[in-house]
Design a protein around this motif. Structure first.
Motif, PDB file in Angstrom:
ATOM      1  N   THR A  33       5.827   8.909  -7.738  1.00  0.00           N
ATOM      2  CA  THR A  33       5.379   8.612  -9.121  1.00  0.00           C
ATOM      3  C   THR A  33       3.602   8.711  -9.536  1.00  0.00           C
ATOM      4  O   THR A  33       3.684   9.780  -8.159  1.00  0.00           O
ATOM      5  N   ALA A  34       3.969   8.213 -10.494  1.00  0.00           N
ATOM      6  CA  ALA A  34       2.106   8.758 -10.837  1.00  0.00           C
ATOM      7  C   ALA A  34       1.763   8.360 -10.125  1.00  0.00           C
ATOM      8  O   ALA A  34       0.260   8.983  -9.860  1.00  0.00           O
ATOM      9  N   GLY A  35       1.014   7.235  -9.532  1.00  0.00           N
ATOM     10  CA  GLY A  35       0.319   6.695  -8.644  1.00  0.00           C
ATOM     11  C   GLY A  35       0.128   7.387  -7.870  1.00  0.00           C
ATOM     12  O   GLY A  35      -0.894   7.673  -7.087  1.00  0.00           O
ATOM     13  N   LEU A  36       1.358   8.153  -6.734  1.00  0.00           N
ATOM     14  CA  LEU A  36       1.505   8.701  -5.532  1.00  0.00           C
ATOM     15  C   LEU A  36       0.590   9.613  -5.918  1.00  0.00           C
ATOM     16  O   LEU A  36       0.003  10.922  -4.983  1.00  0.00           O
ATOM     17  N   GLU A  45      -1.697  11.042  -7.938  1.00  0.00           N
ATOM     18  CA  GLU A  45      -2.748  10.736  -8.031  1.00  0.00           C
ATOM     19  C   GLU A  45      -2.859  11.028  -7.120  1.00  0.00           C
ATOM     20  O   GLU A  45      -4.128  11.821  -6.453  1.00  0.00           O
ATOM     21  N   ARG A  46      -3.269   9.961  -6.020  1.00  0.00           N
ATOM     22  CA  ARG A  46      -3.636   9.781  -4.376  1.00  0.00           C
ATOM     23  C   ARG A  46      -3.430  11.022  -3.963  1.00  0.00           C
ATOM     24  O   ARG A  46      -3.898  11.524  -3.116  1.00  0.00           O
ATOM     25  N   VAL A  65      -3.178   8.555   2.618  1.00  0.00           N
ATOM     26  CA  VAL A  65      -2.094   8.425   1.215  1.00  0.00           C
ATOM     27  C   VAL A  65      -1.559   7.607   2.062  1.00  0.00           C
ATOM     28  O   VAL A  65      -0.507   7.841   2.811  1.00  0.00           O
ATOM     29  N   THR A 114      -9.997   9.721   0.999  1.00  0.00           N
ATOM     30  CA  THR A 114      -8.934   9.553   0.427  1.00  0.00           C
ATOM     31  C   THR A 114      -7.573  10.138   1.775  1.00  0.00           C
ATOM     32  O   THR A 114      -7.460  10.753   2.037  1.00  0.00           O
ATOM     33  N   ALA A 147       2.448   4.968   1.516  1.00  0.00           N
ATOM     34  CA  ALA A 147       3.351   5.422   0.665  1.00  0.00           C
ATOM     35  C   ALA A 147       4.307   4.153   1.552  1.00  0.00           C
ATOM     36  O   ALA A 147       5.026   4.612   2.543  1.00  0.00           O
ATOM     37  N   ASP A 186       6.778   3.279  -3.611  1.00  0.00           N
ATOM     38  CA  ASP A 186       5.810   4.740  -4.457  1.00  0.00           C
ATOM     39  C   ASP A 186       7.260   5.953  -4.556  1.00  0.00           C
ATOM     40  O   ASP A 186       6.384   7.230  -5.604  1.00  0.00           O
ATOM     41  N   ARG A 224      -5.588  13.347  -4.816  1.00  0.00           N
ATOM     42  CA  ARG A 224      -7.197  13.482  -4.344  1.00  0.00           C
ATOM     43  C   ARG A 224      -7.273  13.712  -2.857  1.00  0.00           C
ATOM     44  O   ARG A 224      -8.150  14.500  -2.594  1.00  0.00           O
ATOM     45  N   SER A 226       0.052  -1.026   4.183  1.00  0.00           N
ATOM     46  CA  SER A 226      -1.355   0.037   4.091  1.00  0.00           C
ATOM     47  C   SER A 226      -2.395   0.445   4.241  1.00  0.00           C
ATOM     48  O   SER A 226      -2.913   1.091   4.694  1.00  0.00           O
TER      49      SER A 226
END
Length: 207
Positions: free
Chosen positions: A162-165, A167-168, A148, A146, A150, A154, A171, A125
């Protein structure tokens, strides 16, 4: 109502690819934010795998084919850019780098750019910050805060993030949309768009 153009560059090699999937998610998030502000959106997706041979020829001959020339124009004239690459050997892949190598020197000057990357594990990452971000800084682009990334973990069932990805992605898309809406990219006008009539040139010479 203003029409905003977004160019999306995906350097994935397989079909389908996780890089293209991430690129589509980022484009959708950005477009949704811009539409919420009342803008019309024109999104053009460029799959670099389809330009691989043309990119090699451009490097060797300094001549871009029609398809590659259109791709370069789309990026140079876009109000914003989304650029996604798979990570190979700790950095962007060769196809991704080659495309940005053959762009004109100032093609991305002041262009808002959202960077994204994919890889098998999260340990890659940091490539967003030590590889992609410096590349676009060198090209005089404006990179959104930001980036991103993955990893394989993810992605959820049925290829849904998924929820975390998610969200990113949301944003980052919001940040790109804000920069595009701000109209930071100012292009130089065409010097031949309004030619001086020959009579005026002649009168000036006589004076």
């Amino acid at each position: 109502m203003t029409t905003r153009s977004i160019a999306v560059v995906s350097a994935g090699l397989s079909e389908p690819s996780s890089s293209r999937l991430l690129a589509d998610l980022l484009a959708d998030a950005t477009a949704a934010q811009l539409r919420a502000s009342g803008d019309e959106i024109d999104v053009e997706v460029l799959e670099l795998r389809e330009l691989a041979h043309d990119l090699t020829n451009d490097l060797l001959t300094h001549f871009a084919s029609g398809q590659l020339r259109r791709a370069k124009t789309a990026v140079a004239e876009a109000d914003g850019l989304i650029a996604v690459t798979p990570i190979f050997s700790g950095s962007y892949n060769g196809l991704f780098k080659t495309f940005f190598d053959v762009l004109d020197t100032d093609a991305l000057r002041d262009c808002p750019v959202l960077i994204g990357a994919t890889a098998g594990t999260a340990r890659h990452s940091l490539a967003l910050d030590y590889a992609l971000r410096p590349l676009f800084a060198y090209l005089k682009a404006i990179v959104v805060p930001t980036g991103v990334f993955a990893a394989a973990g993810d992605w959820g069932a049925h290829d849904q993030a998924t929820a975390g990805l998610a969200e990113r992605v949301e944003r980052a898309g919001s940040q790109l949309a804000a920069l595009v809406s701000a109209g930071l990219r100012q292009r130089a006008g065409d010097p031949f768009a309004h030619p001086v009539p020959f009579e005026e040139l002649l009168n000036g010479a006589e004076g």
